[in-house]
Enzyme design. Sequence first.
Site, PDB file in Angstrom:
ATOM      1  N   LYS A 172       0.853   4.312  -3.016  1.00 25.95           N
ATOM      2  CA  LYS A 172       0.687   5.420  -2.774  1.00 25.95           C
ATOM      3  C   LYS A 172       1.778   6.567  -2.936  1.00 25.95           C
ATOM      4  O   LYS A 172       1.284   8.003  -3.274  1.00 25.95           O
ATOM      5  CB  LYS A 172       0.042   5.579  -1.246  1.00 25.95           C
ATOM      6  CG  LYS A 172      -1.524   5.116  -1.038  1.00 25.95           C
ATOM      7  CD  LYS A 172      -2.647   5.928  -1.331  1.00 25.95           C
ATOM      8  CE  LYS A 172      -3.831   5.043  -1.565  1.00 25.95           C
ATOM      9  NZ  LYS A 172      -4.925   5.189  -2.004  1.00 25.95           N
ATOM     10  N   TYR A 209       0.747  -0.877  -0.078  1.00 22.51           N
ATOM     11  CA  TYR A 209       0.183   0.223   0.307  1.00 22.51           C
ATOM     12  C   TYR A 209       0.712   1.480   0.155  1.00 22.51           C
ATOM     13  O   TYR A 209       0.386   1.955  -1.343  1.00 22.51           O
ATOM     14  CB  TYR A 209      -0.661  -0.052   1.706  1.00 22.51           C
ATOM     15  CG  TYR A 209      -1.923   0.860   1.359  1.00 22.51           C
ATOM     16  CD1 TYR A 209      -3.389   1.243   0.725  1.00 22.51           C
ATOM     17  CD2 TYR A 209      -1.469   2.193   2.252  1.00 22.51           C
ATOM     18  CE1 TYR A 209      -3.719   2.012   0.590  1.00 22.51           C
ATOM     19  CE2 TYR A 209      -2.493   2.957   2.181  1.00 22.51           C
ATOM     20  CZ  TYR A 209      -4.159   3.007   2.193  1.00 22.51           C
ATOM     21  OH  TYR A 209      -5.282   3.920   1.988  1.00 22.51           O
TER      22      TYR A 209
HETATM   23  N1  LIG Z   1     -10.002   5.089   5.434  1.00 19.34           N
HETATM   24  C1  LIG Z   1      -9.213   5.900   5.054  1.00 19.34           C
HETATM   25  O1  LIG Z   1      -8.546   5.955   6.763  1.00 19.34           O
HETATM   26  C2  LIG Z   1      -8.713   6.289   4.479  1.00 19.34           C
HETATM   27  C3  LIG Z   1      -7.148   7.370   4.879  1.00 19.34           C
HETATM   28  C4  LIG Z   1      -6.160   7.098   3.989  1.00 19.34           C
HETATM   29  C5  LIG Z   1      -6.721   6.866   2.259  1.00 19.34           C
HETATM   30  N2  LIG Z   1      -7.649   6.358   1.749  1.00 19.34           N
HETATM   31  C6  LIG Z   1      -8.102   6.611   1.006  1.00 19.34           C
HETATM   32  O2  LIG Z   1      -9.282   6.738   0.600  1.00 19.34           O
HETATM   33  C7  LIG Z   1      -9.689   5.707  -0.501  1.00 19.34           C
HETATM   34  C8  LIG Z   1     -11.183   5.172  -0.038  1.00 19.34           C
HETATM   35  O3  LIG Z   1     -11.068   4.648   1.232  1.00 19.34           O
HETATM   36  P1  LIG Z   1     -12.671   3.791   2.254  1.00 19.34           P
HETATM   37  O4  LIG Z   1     -11.929   4.104   3.357  1.00 19.34           O
HETATM   38  O5  LIG Z   1     -13.395   5.020   0.853  1.00 19.34           O
HETATM   39  O6  LIG Z   1     -12.361   2.523   1.279  1.00 19.34           O
HETATM   40  P2  LIG Z   1     -13.130   1.209   1.548  1.00 19.34           P
HETATM   41  O7  LIG Z   1     -12.163   0.342   0.989  1.00 19.34           O
HETATM   42  O8  LIG Z   1     -14.388   1.416   2.322  1.00 19.34           O
HETATM   43  O9  LIG Z   1     -13.609   1.638  -0.598  1.00 19.34           O
HETATM   44  C9  LIG Z   1     -12.639   1.840  -1.507  1.00 19.34           C
HETATM   45  C10 LIG Z   1     -14.003   0.967  -2.405  1.00 19.34           C
HETATM   46  O10 LIG Z   1     -12.493   0.526  -3.434  1.00 19.34           O
HETATM   47  C11 LIG Z   1     -13.112  -0.569  -4.472  1.00 19.34           C
HETATM   48  N3  LIG Z   1     -11.848  -1.682  -4.485  1.00 19.34           N
HETATM   49  C12 LIG Z   1     -11.044  -2.061  -3.669  1.00 19.34           C
HETATM   50  N4  LIG Z   1     -10.541  -3.080  -4.680  1.00 19.34           N
HETATM   51  C13 LIG Z   1     -11.074  -3.279  -6.428  1.00 19.34           C
HETATM   52  C14 LIG Z   1     -10.937  -3.753  -7.095  1.00 19.34           C
HETATM   53  N5  LIG Z   1      -9.250  -4.289  -7.528  1.00 19.34           N
HETATM   54  N6  LIG Z   1     -11.514  -2.880  -8.127  1.00 19.34           N
HETATM   55  C15 LIG Z   1     -12.586  -2.020  -8.202  1.00 19.34           C
HETATM   56  N7  LIG Z   1     -13.149  -0.929  -7.119  1.00 19.34           N
HETATM   57  C16 LIG Z   1     -11.916  -1.700  -6.306  1.00 19.34           C
HETATM   58  C17 LIG Z   1     -13.664  -1.244  -2.843  1.00 19.34           C
HETATM   59  O11 LIG Z   1     -14.401  -2.258  -3.560  1.00 19.34           O
HETATM   60  C18 LIG Z   1     -14.981   0.100  -2.043  1.00 19.34           C
HETATM   61  O12 LIG Z   1     -15.783   0.161  -3.411  1.00 19.34           O
HETATM   62  C19 LIG Z   1      -8.946   4.562  -0.568  1.00 19.34           C
HETATM   63  O13 LIG Z   1      -8.116   4.935  -1.958  1.00 19.34           O
HETATM   64  C20 LIG Z   1      -8.249   5.143   0.264  1.00 19.34           C
HETATM   65  O14 LIG Z   1      -6.754   4.780   0.048  1.00 19.34           O
HETATM   66  C21 LIG Z   1      -8.223   5.952   3.403  1.00 19.34           C
END
Ligand SMILES: NC(=O)c1ccc[n+]([C@@H]2O[C@H](COP(=O)([O-])OP(=O)(O)OC[C@H]3O[C@@H](n4cnc5c(N)ncnc54)[C@H](O)[C@@H]3O)[C@@H](O)[C@H]2O)c1
Length: 246
Positions: A160, A156
């Site tokens: 990123k 990851y």
């Molecule tokens: N949740 C956090 O605290 C956090 C912190 C920093 C960054 N982020 C980033 O924010 C973004 C959204 O995070 P989130 O918390 O909503 O995550 P989440 O896991 O709740 O949602 C991510 C979505 O991406 C989809 N996805 C995953 N693999 C996939 C694939 N192979 N093909 C197509 N779709 C796919 C999932 O099905 C899901 O709907 C991400 O890029 C994550 O890295 C999140």
Amino acid sequence: MIENLKGAAAVVTGAAQGLGYAIAQAYAREGMRLALLDVLEDKLQRVAAELAGAGADCLPIAVDLADAAATERAIHQALERFGAPRVLVHNAALLIQRSMLEITLADWQREVNIILQAAFILSKAVWEPMIRAGGGSIVYLSSGSGIKGFVKEVAYCPAKHGQEGLMKVLALEGQPFNIAVNTITPGAPIHTPMSESNYTDEQKRDWVDPALLTPAFVFLARQDASGVTGQRLNAWELSQSLGSAG
Ligand SMILES: NC(=O)c1ccc[n+]([C@@H]2O[C@H](COP(=O)([O-])OP(=O)(O)OC[C@H]3O[C@@H](n4cnc5c(N)ncnc54)[C@H](O)[C@@H]3O)[C@@H](O)[C@H]2O)c1
């Protein structure tokens, strides 16, 4: 830069749940036409039906973004339906916490491909259409893991970090074509399925609804190279400042 997003097209990945779903809802409220990509087909169909029920022109595309050929097919389907998107938000990501001792090459490649390879493929596909359209905005979802290392984030973190590098190059190359390219980190703990699996109990105490971050994404959809580009933004801080400005 454009003020009115009504009728403009957006491509949002990872739109079936979490932050991507909140972004899709916010864009639908702006009257944007939406191509929504996710691997969770049933959830994605439900999101698309909900947004279409509220009047949005919405195309759900089920795709595994780890698969290069499937990703190309998906983005071309979106381009055929809507033409050049005003904004591409590559939000989908997978975080599976595994140490160097535990991870396999296949696991590593899957996470990197979803985050970084898909960022490249999607951006490459929209690049010439955006040039022909006179500009656009590309956004990658970053993280603290885009600038720092964390234990058990062997795939990851480098993925990123890679998005940050791709953003910096494309922001320079996009300048003469009026394409803005930025990354954005949530900036606050968000209540999403990813956080359910990865947050500590302490982090869960302060998490916020991802809808609170969406003003930043509406702002980014309006950008092109005459506005904000080449930046690593903070969605929480930007949304707060937009809220107080508006
Ligand atoms: N949740 C956090 O605290 C956090 C912190 C920093 C960054 N982020 C980033 O924010 C973004 C959204 O995070 P989130 O918390 O909503 O995550 P989440 O896991 O709740 O949602 C991510 C979505 O991406 C989809 N996805 C995953 N693999 C996939 C694939 N192979 N093909 C197509 N779709 C796919 C999932 O099905 C899901 O709907 C991400 O890029 C994550 O890295 C999140």
